[in-house]
Design a protein around this motif. Structure first.
Motif: not given
Length: 439
Positions: A11-31, A171-174
């Motif tokens: 589970v941890i490895l999957d989360i780390i390997e998909n960090w860029w998807i998590i980051f992009c989605v988090a940025v989209s949610v924030a905006f 932005l930070k919370k979202a």
């Protein structure tokens, strides 16, 4: 306990390997949250004035006036909230209605009374409060009696809203919420994926025995390696590999040589159900380890649609030098790294019509000659899934080994691969479970 630890690691490895998807989605949610909040945000401005409460021609002290103030509050609220006063104020301000909220409060322990008006703009709040100060004596003259209200503090013009729009905080919370939700989603998907996560899973779910287990190489456990582990060169002769990895490869070599001697076989196909499971690493290390025992070993790059083996061993192959159509042409592609007893047949051109060549008489002649010339032939075969070439390699091999990397390929595909190798080849010796985690 081992299985539980392996699942957590996956589970941890999957989360780390998909960090860029998590980051992009988090940025989209924030905006999106920022834009949505800015649309629905309604600023409120409050203008306030303060009254001093006293009795007409009274010499009573502050205590008495304080008591009058407390008793007066409800009465004064009724006056200030009255429809009559609001109508007069709205008419004076040139408005259709009184578009504000009135609030009246007593400052504790004093004879001071605060009156405030809150509305959507500072100008409206200020104008409404001034209008109330102008008209309230007319409305309250028969209500307040002997009580005198004197303006202690004139109405203020509100320069800032009571509820300022805090875009940075949103932005930070979202971003945090978006990242957390995506991490949770990847964790659930990883946990529910029907893949092999430990040696125990192979025993329970896979239709072949465990031939060996290769643990996650601890020397490559930093964050960078977790993100790029699939591309790293992990070879027995490298000084950076751990003692445990070296010993594991030697145990696999001993077991393989025993099985080959027992079954009178010397051509082994190392393959996997899908891509990026570590079959090239396993094939290269087995061939290197067997050659270190003084055996002549030929390692064949069996996936003619790729050209990775030369890069893996650091062999310089002339550009445009690919697998040809004749025995002599094939022999020209055999190199010996560091002049050892290990020989490698490499390809430098992707060949997309390889099935016809593998089933040709020229290739059968070549394989027959290699079997007699070398003690062992190790084939780094293509993935079974979606490749007809793997069936042809299984036919020319004496046995096959299936590399199963943890948390990579779904179990049904693994079992289908084993069925194919058993049906078209000479059987599967077992599965090498690659990249397992132990706490």
């Amino acid at each position: 306990q081992k299985r539980y630890t392996a699942e957590i690691y996956s589970v941890i490895l999957d989360i780390i390997e998909n960090w860029w998807i998590i980051f992009c989605v988090a940025v989209s949610v924030a905006f999106l949250a920022y834009i949505g909040a800015s649309i629905i945000h309604k600023p409120a401005y409050t203008s306030t004035t303060t009254f001093v409460v006293s009795a007409k021609e009274s010499s009573m002290g502050t205590y008495a006036n304080t008591s009058k103030t407390e008793k007066l509050t409800d009465t004064f609220k009724s006056v200030m909230d009255s429809h009559i006063l609001k109508k007069k104020v709205a008419r004076t301000a040139g408005m259709d209605s009184f578009s504000g909220t009135v609030n009246i409060a007593v400052l504790p322990g004093t004879n001071l009374l605060t009156v405030s008006v809150t509305s959507r703009s500072p100008e409206i709040s200020f104008r409404l409060l001034r209008g109330m100060l102008k008209h309230y004596p007319e409305v309250s003259k028969n209500v307040l009696g002997e009580v005198v209200l004197e303006v202690f503090e004139a109405p203020n013009y509100p320069a800032y809203p009571d509820n300022p729009f805090n875009g940075r905080d949103i932005l930070k919370k979202a971003f945090f919420v978006g990242a957390l939700l995506m991490m949770a989603l990847f964790a659930v998907v990883s946990y529910m994926r029907d893949s092999v996560k430990s040696e125990e899973d192979v025993k329970d779910k896979v239709d072949a025995p465990v031939f060996g287990v290769i643990e996650h190489e601890k020397n490559y456990r930093d964050l960078k390696s977790l993100l790029r582990h699939k591309k790293k060169r992990l070879l027995l002769t490298e000084p950076a590999v751990s003692f445990g990895f070296s010993e594991t490869i030697k145990k696999l070599r001993t077991k393989l040589l025993y099985q080959c001697g027992k079954n009178m076989s010397n051509v082994i196909c190392v393959t996997s159900a899908g891509k990026q499971e570590g079959k090239t690493m396993v094939a290269a290390n087995l061939a290197t380890s067997i050659a270190a025992r003084g055996k002549r070993v030929l390692l064949i790059e069996g996936d003619f649609r790729k050209s990775d083996m030369a890069k893996f061993f650091g062999i310089k192959v002339p550009n445009g030098m690919g697998i040809g159509e004749s025995v002599e042409d094939l022999k020209k592609k055999i190199f010996s790294p560091d002049n050892s007893r290990l020989y490698v047949l490499v390809n430098n051109i992707a060949r997309h019509r390889s099935s016809e060549f593998l089933s040709s008489d020229a290739f059968a002649e070549f394989m027959q000659e290699m079997k007699s010339k070398f003690d062992y032939v190790i084939i780094d075969g293509p993935p079974v899934k979606g490749r007809a070439d793997s069936e042809l390699w299984a036919r020319v091999s004496d046995a096959s080994i299936l590399v199963v990397r943890t948390n990579t390929t779904r179990v049904p595909y693994i079992n289908d691969s084993i069925d194919m190798l058993n049906a078209y080849g000479n059987g599967v010796l077992g599965c090498i479970v690659n990249d397992t985690y132990t706490a």
